[in-house]
Design an enzyme around this catalytic site. Sequence first.
Site, mmCIF file in Angstrom:
data_model
loop_
_atom_site.group_PDB
_atom_site.id
_atom_site.type_symbol
_atom_site.label_atom_id
_atom_site.label_comp_id
_atom_site.label_asym_id
_atom_site.label_seq_id
_atom_site.Cartn_x
_atom_site.Cartn_y
_atom_site.Cartn_z
ATOM 1 N N TYR A 1 -17.516 9.768 6.028
ATOM 2 C CA TYR A 1 -16.657 8.581 5.899
ATOM 3 C C TYR A 1 -17.303 7.503 5.027
ATOM 4 O O TYR A 1 -16.632 6.639 4.495
ATOM 5 C CB TYR A 1 -16.293 8.026 7.277
ATOM 6 C CG TYR A 1 -15.012 7.233 7.256
ATOM 7 C CD1 TYR A 1 -13.778 7.878 7.115
ATOM 8 C CD2 TYR A 1 -15.021 5.853 7.370
ATOM 9 C CE1 TYR A 1 -12.601 7.153 7.083
ATOM 10 C CE2 TYR A 1 -13.846 5.125 7.345
ATOM 11 C CZ TYR A 1 -12.637 5.781 7.193
ATOM 12 O OH TYR A 1 -11.467 5.074 7.151
ATOM 13 N N TYR B 1 -9.860 2.447 11.172
ATOM 14 C CA TYR B 1 -10.260 3.747 11.715
ATOM 15 C C TYR B 1 -11.478 3.557 12.595
ATOM 16 O O TYR B 1 -12.285 2.646 12.382
ATOM 17 C CB TYR B 1 -10.546 4.739 10.575
ATOM 18 C CG TYR B 1 -10.906 6.118 11.056
ATOM 19 C CD1 TYR B 1 -10.063 6.817 11.923
ATOM 20 C CD2 TYR B 1 -12.085 6.737 10.660
ATOM 21 C CE1 TYR B 1 -10.397 8.081 12.381
ATOM 22 C CE2 TYR B 1 -12.422 8.010 11.101
ATOM 23 C CZ TYR B 1 -11.576 8.671 11.965
ATOM 24 O OH TYR B 1 -11.905 9.908 12.425
ATOM 25 N N ILE C 1 -4.309 -0.678 2.720
ATOM 26 C CA ILE C 1 -5.007 -0.572 1.443
ATOM 27 C C ILE C 1 -6.440 -0.134 1.703
ATOM 28 O O ILE C 1 -7.139 -0.766 2.499
ATOM 29 C CB ILE C 1 -5.022 -1.928 0.706
ATOM 30 C CG1 ILE C 1 -3.593 -2.435 0.472
ATOM 31 C CG2 ILE C 1 -5.768 -1.826 -0.627
ATOM 32 C CD1 ILE C 1 -3.526 -3.887 0.026
ATOM 33 N N GLY D 1 0.756 -1.246 0.000
ATOM 34 C CA GLY D 1 0.000 0.000 0.000
ATOM 35 C C GLY D 1 0.783 1.292 0.000
ATOM 36 O O GLY D 1 0.179 2.363 -0.029
ATOM 37 N N LYS E 1 -14.158 -0.913 6.901
ATOM 38 C CA LYS E 1 -13.297 -1.031 8.082
ATOM 39 C C LYS E 1 -13.903 -1.986 9.112
ATOM 40 O O LYS E 1 -13.171 -2.717 9.787
ATOM 41 C CB LYS E 1 -13.053 0.341 8.709
ATOM 42 C CG LYS E 1 -12.237 1.288 7.848
ATOM 43 C CD LYS E 1 -10.869 0.732 7.507
ATOM 44 C CE LYS E 1 -9.991 1.763 6.799
ATOM 45 N NZ LYS E 1 -8.691 1.183 6.364
ATOM 46 N N SER F 1 2.201 8.416 2.528
ATOM 47 C CA SER F 1 1.591 7.148 2.923
ATOM 48 C C SER F 1 2.132 6.654 4.260
ATOM 49 O O SER F 1 3.350 6.684 4.498
ATOM 50 C CB SER F 1 1.869 6.067 1.869
ATOM 51 O OG SER F 1 1.466 6.462 0.583
ATOM 52 N N ILE F 2 1.224 6.178 5.096
ATOM 53 C CA ILE F 2 1.677 5.529 6.330
ATOM 54 C C ILE F 2 2.540 4.319 5.989
ATOM 55 O O ILE F 2 3.574 4.070 6.615
ATOM 56 C CB ILE F 2 0.473 5.122 7.202
ATOM 57 C CG1 ILE F 2 -0.256 6.371 7.723
ATOM 58 C CG2 ILE F 2 0.928 4.252 8.381
ATOM 59 C CD1 ILE F 2 -1.520 6.080 8.489
#
Length: 285
Positions: free
Chosen positions: A160, A150, A95, A15, A167, A21-22
């Site tokens: 969201y 999240y 992702i 990802g 999620k 990007s994290i």
Amino acid sequence: MTHNLLKGKRGIIFGALNEESIAWKVAVKAVEEGASITLSNTAMALRMGTLDQLSKQLNAPVIAADATSVEDLVKVFAESVQLLGGKIDFVLHSIGMSPNVRKHRTYDDLDYNYLQKTLDISAISFHKMLQVAKKQDAIAEYGSVVALTYVAAQRTFFGYNDMADAKSMLESIARSFGYIYGREKNVRINTISQSPTPTTAGKGIKDMDNLMDFANKMSPLGNADAEECANYCVMMFSDFTRKVTMQNLYHDGGFSSMGMSLRAMNQYAKDLAPYEDENGKIIYG
């Protein structure tokens, strides 16, 4: 300062797109801590992003793959084991994408074809990843798999949209697969529920700046940034968390435990303070 937390370990980072990007920051931190890794993203993402730059920086091979394709995932795990010289010790699933969000479709007017893509990309890909890895026996004993999530999986956040559903599914997969993979192979699976973070994907969420400001005012420690999330991921990959599995771990400065903070209350009171309009009339709120 490094601590060699991942010395000799092998990992796959899914990802990473660019420096925002994290996953990019997790990859850098993992290598700093002694790991050798491969990087994976879609062919389109490789064209859009700057992953080749990260690959050269970290001496980490890039394996192009669509994480919704079992065939592609088979290739990623098989090639990673071969390139890195043994079974994989850690995997990051970072992702997520919603066509409905990108197309500004509201939750009560979803395109269901888009919804299926949201779920497939953002959640079902995690199950496919785990199933492929298990069938190949590609992950070492006490290996660690982490997916980023999240708090909208538990609470409703305006804008969201169907990513909240994705999620929720992602976290459920971590629990359900975590039991099986832990029982049979001692592989641990967890999700990290991160503060709102201004990644390329995150910026697509409606009123993201306001959401970040609200979360920061609510959290006693403030928002956790991408670098801090990378540190947390590295800890979860390390041997210090060998008995942590099937957990949704909040990394949000305390936001998930808050009802109302003083800073948020002060802002609310300020916004509701009475004022005079142009005609001298007192307006409340």
